[in-house]
Motif scaffolding. Sequence first.
Motif, PDB file in Angstrom:
ATOM      1  N   TRP A  62       3.429 -30.106  19.848  1.00 30.36           N
ATOM      2  CA  TRP A  62       3.671 -31.684  20.452  1.00 30.36           C
ATOM      3  C   TRP A  62       2.104 -32.640  20.698  1.00 30.36           C
ATOM      4  CZ3 TRP A  62       8.812 -32.104  23.329  1.00 30.36           C
ATOM      5  CH2 TRP A  62       9.914 -31.097  22.846  1.00 30.36           C
ATOM      6  N   VAL A  63       1.566 -30.886  21.940  1.00 26.12           N
ATOM      7  CA  VAL A  63       0.446 -31.922  22.189  1.00 26.12           C
ATOM      8  C   VAL A  63      -0.384 -32.623  21.074  1.00 26.12           C
ATOM      9  CG1 VAL A  63      -1.254 -31.495  23.530  1.00 26.12           C
ATOM     10  CG2 VAL A  63       0.512 -30.516  24.415  1.00 26.12           C
ATOM     11  N   GLU A  64      -0.657 -32.035  20.153  1.00 27.12           N
ATOM     12  CA  GLU A  64      -1.959 -32.722  19.360  1.00 27.12           C
ATOM     13  C   GLU A  64      -0.924 -33.453  18.119  1.00 27.12           C
ATOM     14  OE1 GLU A  64      -1.389 -28.755  16.622  1.00 27.12           O
ATOM     15  OE2 GLU A  64      -3.286 -27.397  17.848  1.00 27.12           O
ATOM     16  N   THR A  65       0.165 -32.870  17.955  1.00 30.40           N
ATOM     17  CA  THR A  65       0.975 -35.178  17.572  1.00 30.40           C
ATOM     18  C   THR A  65       0.491 -35.835  18.296  1.00 30.40           C
ATOM     19  OG1 THR A  65       2.718 -33.197  16.094  1.00 30.40           O
ATOM     20  CG2 THR A  65       2.963 -35.967  16.045  1.00 30.40           C
ATOM     21  N   PHE A  66       0.787 -35.608  19.370  1.00 22.90           N
ATOM     22  CA  PHE A  66       0.758 -36.912  20.473  1.00 22.90           C
ATOM     23  C   PHE A  66      -0.482 -37.244  20.326  1.00 22.90           C
ATOM     24  CE2 PHE A  66      -0.888 -37.484  25.141  1.00 22.90           C
ATOM     25  CZ  PHE A  66       0.081 -38.833  25.096  1.00 22.90           C
TER      26      PHE A  66
END
Length: 324
Positions: free
Chosen positions: A20-24
């Motif tokens: 989630w964080v990487e995609t954000f």
Amino acid sequence: MSPAPEPPPAAAQSWPDHRWVETFLESQAAEAGAARNTVLSYGRDLADFLSFAGHSGLRLATLTRDDVEAYLVRCTAEGLAKSTRARRLASIRQLFRFAYEEGWRADNPALRIRGPGTSTWLPKTLSVSEVGQLLEAAGRTGRGEADRIRNRCLMELLYATGMRVSELVSLPVAAARGDPAMLLIRGKGSKERMVPLSPPARAALSAWLALRDAAEEAARVKLRQPPSRFLFPSRAKEGFMPRQVFNVLLRTITLAAGLDPARVTPHVLRHAFATHLLQGGADLRAIQMLLGHADLSTTEIYTHVVDDHLRELVLRHHPLARGA
């Protein structure tokens, strides 16, 4: 080979939290055009939040407002400054805002949490005479003539334009060609702005450019080394002078000028640029454009510095203020 398509929103709920964080972060860098330092800051803040969530057995897809508030309580217990806690909450809000917009969550659990606020802060600055001391010291600091001329150029450009140090050290040499009266600067979010150069800055730039080009040509002939595209080339991975190297150099120049290094940072010189312009009668919106501020409210902090300066002048010189 084309990249694999993103899974539908429902599938994101089964992703590991770090994805989630990487995609954000990828979205912020690519679509939102956030500056590299902003993305890195988001990454550091969210890594700490993920660590908390992992140790608490929480998942980004299901954690609640109470969980976010519990994290902020822990940050307070750790003694983190208000500004740090406010920034971390802002990072968490942005992450969940993105998740909501992508359909990964039906809500933003951090949306209505009241932040800790930030302490009233006024930018530190330097007097015109102190800046003059720094510029003079830069011209006599260095192992040789080339270093001294480069150092003078760095300092003249920083004060004359109000650039961020990251903008200064990464300037492309193409921007300096032709004795320009203005510099094109690429700032945060890849936004460009034009900043005028003072006569002393133009002279310092011309002197450094001549030495720099001669050194680059010698390296090309002797070492078959391709010319650098940066005004201040370096053997560092990025190809230009690292900010950390400039910070060490500024400390050396500050000591040579007889000033306290604790009072002088690249950002203080940026503040001096803005404050001195305001004291000279410059328009606040013009300074906003020169500094590359997206919001005028960011620039308005300098009015407090000038207000203090004007108040001091009145109290010192007005006949009715004497003895007050």
